[in-house]
Design a protein around this motif. Structure first.
Motif, PDB file in Angstrom:
ATOM      1  N   ALA A  14       0.817  -1.214   0.000  1.00 18.44           N
ATOM      2  CA  ALA A  14       0.000   0.000   0.000  1.00 18.44           C
ATOM      3  C   ALA A  14       0.854   1.270   0.000  1.00 18.44           C
ATOM      4  O   ALA A  14       0.426   2.312  -0.487  1.00 18.44           O
ATOM      5  N   GLN A  15       2.057   1.181   0.528  1.00 19.34           N
ATOM      6  CA  GLN A  15       2.923   2.349   0.629  1.00 19.34           C
ATOM      7  C   GLN A  15       3.636   2.699  -0.680  1.00 19.34           C
ATOM      8  O   GLN A  15       4.222   3.766  -0.809  1.00 19.34           O
ATOM      9  N   VAL A  16       3.584   1.828  -1.675  1.00 17.84           N
ATOM     10  CA  VAL A  16       4.266   2.061  -2.951  1.00 17.84           C
ATOM     11  C   VAL A  16       3.423   3.016  -3.789  1.00 17.84           C
ATOM     12  O   VAL A  16       2.205   2.872  -3.880  1.00 17.84           O
ATOM     13  N   PHE A  17       4.070   3.971  -4.416  1.00 22.57           N
ATOM     14  CA  PHE A  17       3.345   4.965  -5.204  1.00 22.57           C
ATOM     15  C   PHE A  17       2.614   4.325  -6.368  1.00 22.57           C
ATOM     16  O   PHE A  17       2.952   3.231  -6.822  1.00 22.57           O
ATOM     17  N   SER A  18       1.600   5.031  -6.896  1.00 18.87           N
ATOM     18  CA  SER A  18       0.771   4.460  -7.951  1.00 18.87           C
ATOM     19  C   SER A  18       1.255   4.822  -9.345  1.00 18.87           C
ATOM     20  O   SER A  18       0.698   4.365 -10.331  1.00 18.87           O
ATOM     21  N   GLY A  19       2.277   5.650  -9.439  1.00 16.81           N
ATOM     22  CA  GLY A  19       2.826   5.980 -10.746  1.00 16.81           C
ATOM     23  C   GLY A  19       3.243   7.423 -10.843  1.00 16.81           C
ATOM     24  O   GLY A  19       2.989   8.229  -9.951  1.00 16.81           O
ATOM     25  N   TYR A  20       3.896   7.739 -11.963  1.00 17.72           N
ATOM     26  CA  TYR A  20       4.338   9.099 -12.238  1.00 17.72           C
ATOM     27  C   TYR A  20       3.180   9.894 -12.831  1.00 17.72           C
ATOM     28  O   TYR A  20       2.466   9.394 -13.712  1.00 17.72           O
ATOM     29  N   ALA A  21       3.000  11.130 -12.383  1.00 14.86           N
ATOM     30  CA  ALA A  21       1.918  11.982 -12.877  1.00 14.86           C
ATOM     31  C   ALA A  21       2.082  12.219 -14.374  1.00 14.86           C
ATOM     32  O   ALA A  21       3.126  12.700 -14.824  1.00 14.86           O
ATOM     33  N   ARG A  32       5.192  -3.137 -12.581  1.00 12.70           N
ATOM     34  CA  ARG A  32       4.782  -4.286 -13.389  1.00 12.70           C
ATOM     35  C   ARG A  32       4.187  -5.366 -12.497  1.00 12.70           C
ATOM     36  O   ARG A  32       4.825  -5.785 -11.536  1.00 12.70           O
ATOM     37  N   ASN A  33       2.970  -5.756 -12.824  1.00  9.76           N
ATOM     38  CA  ASN A  33       2.262  -6.813 -12.069  1.00  9.76           C
ATOM     39  C   ASN A  33       2.217  -6.528 -10.579  1.00  9.76           C
ATOM     40  O   ASN A  33       2.366  -7.430  -9.747  1.00  9.76           O
ATOM     41  N   GLY A  34       2.030  -5.261 -10.226  1.00  5.56           N
ATOM     42  CA  GLY A  34       1.923  -4.875  -8.818  1.00  5.56           C
ATOM     43  C   GLY A  34       3.246  -4.682  -8.100  1.00  5.56           C
ATOM     44  O   GLY A  34       3.267  -4.363  -6.917  1.00  5.56           O
ATOM     45  N   TRP A  35       4.357  -4.873  -8.788  1.00  8.54           N
ATOM     46  CA  TRP A  35       5.681  -4.755  -8.184  1.00  8.54           C
ATOM     47  C   TRP A  35       6.380  -3.494  -8.671  1.00  8.54           C
ATOM     48  O   TRP A  35       6.365  -3.196  -9.863  1.00  8.54           O
ATOM     49  N   LEU A  36       7.012  -2.764  -7.758  1.00  8.48           N
ATOM     50  CA  LEU A  36       7.848  -1.631  -8.115  1.00  8.48           C
ATOM     51  C   LEU A  36       9.259  -2.153  -8.354  1.00  8.48           C
ATOM     52  O   LEU A  36       9.890  -2.717  -7.456  1.00  8.48           O
ATOM     53  N   HIS A  37       9.752  -1.975  -9.567  1.00 11.38           N
ATOM     54  CA  HIS A  37      11.125  -2.348  -9.922  1.00 11.38           C
ATOM     55  C   HIS A  37      11.998  -1.152  -9.578  1.00 11.38           C
ATOM     56  O   HIS A  37      11.986  -0.139 -10.281  1.00 11.38           O
ATOM     57  N   THR A  38      12.750  -1.251  -8.475  1.00 18.47           N
ATOM     58  CA  THR A  38      13.466  -0.104  -7.916  1.00 18.47           C
ATOM     59  C   THR A  38      14.691   0.319  -8.714  1.00 18.47           C
ATOM     60  O   THR A  38      15.148   1.447  -8.587  1.00 18.47           O
ATOM     61  N   GLY A  39      15.242  -0.604  -9.497  1.00 15.13           N
ATOM     62  CA  GLY A  39      16.492  -0.294 -10.179  1.00 15.13           C
ATOM     63  C   GLY A  39      17.702  -0.524  -9.296  1.00 15.13           C
ATOM     64  O   GLY A  39      18.833  -0.283  -9.698  1.00 15.13           O
ATOM     65  N   ASP A  40      17.464  -1.014  -8.080  1.00 14.44           N
ATOM     66  CA  ASP A  40      18.552  -1.323  -7.165  1.00 14.44           C
ATOM     67  C   ASP A  40      18.865  -2.812  -7.221  1.00 14.44           C
ATOM     68  O   ASP A  40      17.972  -3.638  -7.435  1.00 14.44           O
ATOM     69  N   VAL A  41      20.127  -3.147  -7.005  1.00 16.28           N
ATOM     70  CA  VAL A  41      20.569  -4.534  -6.976  1.00 16.28           C
ATOM     71  C   VAL A  41      20.901  -4.869  -5.528  1.00 16.28           C
ATOM     72  O   VAL A  41      21.528  -4.073  -4.822  1.00 16.28           O
ATOM     73  N   GLY A  42      20.474  -6.044  -5.090  1.00 17.21           N
ATOM     74  CA  GLY A  42      20.751  -6.452  -3.719  1.00 17.21           C
ATOM     75  C   GLY A  42      20.966  -7.947  -3.610  1.00 17.21           C
ATOM     76  O   GLY A  42      20.814  -8.687  -4.580  1.00 17.21           O
ATOM     77  N   VAL A  43      21.310  -8.366  -2.395  1.00 17.31           N
ATOM     78  CA  VAL A  43      21.552  -9.771  -2.090  1.00 17.31           C
ATOM     79  C   VAL A  43      20.788 -10.104  -0.817  1.00 17.31           C
ATOM     80  O   VAL A  43      20.832  -9.345   0.159  1.00 17.31           O
TER      81      VAL A  43
END
Length: 172
Positions: A14-21, A32-43
């Protein structure tokens, strides 16, 4: 991905934004499919703890291997005369792989010390990532573009290298 493997960090809730104006294309790229692709890489470790590693857009793509800038930068930071460092990948027009460009803010202007530092940076990078940098740029402190909190702005730095605007600040 499995524990210990790098992957892109995705978040949803619910805390993830709904998109760019008024920018549906940019929204479709990151949501995409309800997921925010952050552009960050992690482990993720075995206990499920997340350790961010790098920004996907900042990764250097060298001979089919993605190198995080920090892999290049961290062994350079403790060297004498180094005030700051950032590494970017630059794709030369005649090549299929990016060159590693290391930009080092230095506290010295002595020509002999600059030469020695450039040689040492080349060696340290080769040992750290198994490839020589295509360029080592020694610049005055403040030449690397940074955010308000002091993080290198890699996309801007890459553009400075590409269009030659970093040349005026280059000492060696």
């Amino acid at each position: 991905v499995r524990a210990g493997e790098e992957g892109e960090i995705l978040v949803r809730g619910a805390q993830v934004f709904s998109g760019y104006a008024d920018d549906y294309r940019a929204t479709d790229e990151v949501l995409r499919n309800g997921w925010l692709h952050t552009g960050d890489v992690g482990v993720l470790d075995a206990a499920g703890r997340l350790f961010p590693r790098a920004r996907r857009r900042a990764l250097i793509k060298r001979a089919g291997v993605a190198i995080a800038p920090r892999e290049v930068e961290e062994p350079i930071e403790p060297l004498q005369y180094v005030a700051g460092v950032a590494a970017v990948g630059v794709l030369p027009p005649d090549r299929l792989t990016e060159d590693i460009v290391v930009v080092v803010e230095t506290t010295t202007t002595d020509p002999h010390e600059l030469f020695s530092l450039a040689t040492l940076v080349d060696m340290v990078v080769r040992e750290a990532v198994g490839a020589r940098p295509g360029q080592v740029r020694l610049v005055s402190p403040g030449a690397i573009p940074r955010s308000a909190v002091g993080k290198a702005r890699y996309l801007e730095l890459r553009q400075l290298v590409l269009d030659g605007r970093l040349d005026a600040a280059t000492l060696h």
